[in-house]
Motif scaffolding. Structure first.
Motif, PDB file in Angstrom:
ATOM      1  N   LEU A 136       1.133  -0.840  -0.007  1.00 10.55           N
ATOM      2  CA  LEU A 136      -0.153  -0.250   0.472  1.00 10.55           C
ATOM      3  C   LEU A 136       0.552   0.966  -0.201  1.00 10.55           C
ATOM      4  CD1 LEU A 136      -2.718   1.447   0.463  1.00 10.55           C
ATOM      5  CD2 LEU A 136      -1.856   1.248   2.736  1.00 10.55           C
ATOM      6  N   TRP A 137       2.638   0.930   0.076  1.00 15.93           N
ATOM      7  CA  TRP A 137       2.671   2.229   1.063  1.00 15.93           C
ATOM      8  C   TRP A 137       3.214   2.724  -0.376  1.00 15.93           C
ATOM      9  CZ3 TRP A 137       0.228   3.543   4.769  1.00 15.93           C
ATOM     10  CH2 TRP A 137       0.697   2.895   5.995  1.00 15.93           C
ATOM     11  N   GLU A 138       4.272   2.243  -1.364  1.00 14.92           N
ATOM     12  CA  GLU A 138       4.339   2.199  -2.581  1.00 14.92           C
ATOM     13  C   GLU A 138       3.009   2.915  -3.832  1.00 14.92           C
ATOM     14  OE1 GLU A 138       7.014   1.869  -4.589  1.00 14.92           O
ATOM     15  OE2 GLU A 138       7.922   0.380  -2.700  1.00 14.92           O
ATOM     16  N   GLN A 139       1.180   2.547  -3.131  1.00 14.92           N
ATOM     17  CA  GLN A 139       0.617   3.221  -3.894  1.00 14.92           C
ATOM     18  C   GLN A 139       0.706   4.112  -3.527  1.00 14.92           C
ATOM     19  OE1 GLN A 139      -2.605   1.045  -4.089  1.00 14.92           O
ATOM     20  NE2 GLN A 139      -2.193  -1.040  -4.170  1.00 14.92           N
ATOM     21  N   ILE A 140       0.712   5.114  -2.067  1.00 17.97           N
ATOM     22  CA  ILE A 140       0.299   6.235  -1.593  1.00 17.97           C
ATOM     23  C   ILE A 140       1.327   6.711  -1.006  1.00 17.97           C
ATOM     24  CG2 ILE A 140      -2.167   5.450  -1.033  1.00 17.97           C
ATOM     25  CD1 ILE A 140      -0.748   5.406   2.067  1.00 17.97           C
ATOM     26  N   ALA A 141       2.380   6.836  -1.010  1.00 20.25           N
ATOM     27  CA  ALA A 141       4.033   7.581  -0.809  1.00 20.25           C
ATOM     28  C   ALA A 141       3.956   8.699  -1.243  1.00 20.25           C
ATOM     29  CB  ALA A 141       4.310   7.358   0.297  1.00 20.25           C
ATOM     30  N   PRO A 142       4.435   9.395  -0.704  1.00 18.15           N
ATOM     31  CA  PRO A 142       5.038  10.581  -2.123  1.00 18.15           C
ATOM     32  C   PRO A 142       6.341   9.482  -3.396  1.00 18.15           C
ATOM     33  CG  PRO A 142       4.623  11.826  -0.014  1.00 18.15           C
ATOM     34  CD  PRO A 142       4.716  10.206   0.018  1.00 18.15           C
ATOM     35  N   ALA A 143       6.893  10.456  -3.643  1.00 16.80           N
ATOM     36  CA  ALA A 143       8.538   9.629  -4.769  1.00 16.80           C
ATOM     37  C   ALA A 143       9.290  10.679  -3.403  1.00 16.80           C
ATOM     38  CB  ALA A 143       7.801  10.220  -6.019  1.00 16.80           C
ATOM     39  N   GLY A 144      10.156   9.560  -3.873  1.00 13.24           N
ATOM     40  CA  GLY A 144      11.566   9.506  -2.785  1.00 13.24           C
ATOM     41  C   GLY A 144      12.192  10.659  -4.025  1.00 13.24           C
ATOM     42  N   PRO A 145      13.706  11.110  -3.371  1.00 14.82           N
ATOM     43  CA  PRO A 145      14.720  12.253  -4.521  1.00 14.82           C
ATOM     44  C   PRO A 145      15.043  11.224  -4.968  1.00 14.82           C
ATOM     45  CG  PRO A 145      15.527  11.687  -1.527  1.00 14.82           C
ATOM     46  CD  PRO A 145      14.069  10.828  -1.867  1.00 14.82           C
TER      47      PRO A 145
END
Ligand SMILES: Cc1cc2nc3c(=O)[nH]c(=O)nc-3n(C[C@H](O)[C@H](O)[C@H](O)COP(=O)(O)OP(=O)(O)OC[C@H]3O[C@@H](n4cnc5c(N)ncnc54)[C@H](O)[C@@H]3O)c2cc1C
Length: 440
Positions: free
Chosen positions: A7-16
């Motif tokens: 789920l976190w892959e779907q909803i977390a903001p992108a990383g740097p």
């Protein structure tokens, strides 16, 4: 095992952006592993002025840090009260570790705030009900020692726990007020951004493949180049692999399964865990439950990873939610995934010295969100030389491999059925006692 995906892959903001290492360079400190521990260490070391390079095999948060339940728990495992920690570590180290743990919830939420990280979060406490009347009593008895160790907690009786959680049938237990929940992958990515802003260099897709002692320090080799540094921290946790057998052989890798439901109606959200304070009881095979920021219930626990167990795990854990919260609409698994924790036999973390300037920190068990964040700050101070090994929060030891490391992977196969049976007996006994009392 087939995964539907995190789920976190779907909803977390992108990383740097973290381009891979390309060429040879020198640094003051190389951190290997971009989970919370490595990222917090890199952030604090860079802030303290050390030229810091972090090497991550995949991307920041790829390991347990980006896959966990996101419970911010400023307390050790329930089997480890202050008296037990003192028995295991001695008074001085126990006091230091307990102070570190007590403050670790604030560390997480303060870091997010100070660095303006885009991390969905709620610091409304973490609930730990007992799974039986005896566990309830044990938690109540432990409160004074926790308060003395600086933990911001209170005791909730059965009625208070049920009212606050909206979950019928829970026993009384503790509320740790400085705890709460975060989106863990968003936090890992936020830490990476903050570490870069502080001056650390992060190379993703840069697996360390060899560590060689080289004159005054160490050379770390990756497919794209090398980094030489006087000091190296191994923060590779349960994913250490062959990079360091002594580190890998000191822990038991335990697979943890996670499942998130479909988005549930507002009525359910207002009723179950209405304050967004996550719950995890004292069962050996813990019952844990939280909301995601987009309105899904998340639960999970240990699984034995072989065969087609994923489908069974999905069904089993969803039906476990219904056992605790019977009045719910039909539940569907919208996301499910696994991660691996590094467990130690006594559930305490370790700080290991493999050679001059070469350290490894491991074994935060299922308590690594807050603890690794706080430990990373302490490790950075050690790396700057402003403190000594003798004054470190944990005893700094030589590697201590487990007696039969080749059998480590088998331990969960034995532990899970046995501990589930004991949980059922204890919870069943106490349900009977409660029922008897009601009938008298
Ligand atoms: C499913 C699950 C649920 C959990 N729930 C909670 C919870 O709710 N609350 C809590 O407090 N704790 C929880 N935990 C535990 C917590 O997630 C961990 O203790 C913590 O994330 C460990 O962080 P870490 O940085 O030590 O390791 P990791 O996050 O595992 O990071 C290790 C990193 O090292 C990298 N790496 C490995 N080898 C190399 C190499 N050779 N070169 C370069 N990089 C390498 C990996 O790719 C990985 O990114 C949970 C764990 C799991 C698996």
């Amino acid at each position: 095992m087939s995964e539907i995906g995190s789920l976190w892959e779907q909803i977390a903001p992108a990383g740097p952006a973290c381009p891979p290492l390309d060429g040879d360079r020198k640094a003051d400190l190389v951190v290997i592993g971009g989970g919370f521990l490595g990222l917090s260490t890199a952030l604090h070391a860079a802030k303290a002025g050390l030229d810091t390079v972090l090497l991550e095999a995949q991307e920041a948060g790829f390991g347990a840090s980006g896959r966990n339940t996101g419970f911010v728990v400023p307390s050790l495992k329930s089997a480890l009260g202050p008296a037990e920690v003192t028995r295991l570590m001695g008074k001085e180290h126990a006091e230091r570790l307990l102070r570190l743990v007590a403050g670790s919830g604030r560390t997480v939420f303060d870091l997010i705030e100070q660095h303006g990280m885009d991390v969905p979060r709620a610091q409304n406490g973490w609930l730990q009900p007992g799974h039986s009347a005896a566990a309830d009593k044990m938690l109540k008895g432990r409160l004074p020692a926790l308060l003395e160790a600086g933990v911001d907690a209170d005791y909730l009786d059965r009625d208070q726990m049920q009212t606050l959680s909206g979950i019928p049938g829970l026993h009384g237990g503790l509320r740790v007020k400085s705890g709460g929940q975060i989106n863990p992958l968003a936090y890992a990515r936020g830490l990476a951004r903050a570490a870069q802003a502080a001056g650390a260099t992060i190379h993703a897709g840069s697996a360390a493949t060899a560590l060689t002692e080289d004159g005054a320090g160490w050379r770390v080799t990756t497919p794209g180049g090398t980094v030489e540094a006087r000091q190296v921290l191994l923060a590779t946790n349960a994913m250490t692999g062959n990079l360091s057998r002594p580190m890998r052989n000191g822990i038991v890798p335990v697979t943890i399964f996670q499942v998130a439901t479909q988005v549930l109606p507002d009525e359910v959200r207002a009723r179950i865990l209405p304050a967004m304070a996550p719950v995890a009881d004292t069962r050996r095979h813990t019952f844990a439950l939280r909301w995601s920021e987009d309105g899904r219930l998340i639960t999970g626990g240990m699984v034995v990873p072989f065969g087609n167990r994923m489908e069974r795990a999905r069904r089993g854990f969803l039906s476990r939610i219904r056992q605790f919260c019977p009045d719910l609409p039909p539940l569907r698994a919208a996301a499910s995934w696994t991660g691996t924790i590094a467990a130690t036999i006594d559930a305490l973390p370790r700080m290991v010295r493999f050679g001059p300037g070469l350290y490894g920190a491991i074994g935060c068990n299922g308590r690594g969100v807050a603890l690794t964040s706080a430990l990373g700050a302490e490790i950075a101070v050690l790396m700057t030389g402003r403190t000594t090994e003798a004054d470190f929060a944990l005893p700094v030891t030589d590697p201590r491999p487990l007696p039969l490391p080749q059998l480590n992977g088998l331990a969960p196969h034995l532990w899970l059925p046995w501990s589930s049976l004991l949980d059922r007996i204890e919870a069943g006994r106490s349900a009977t006692t409660h029922q008897d009392k009601k009938e008298l």
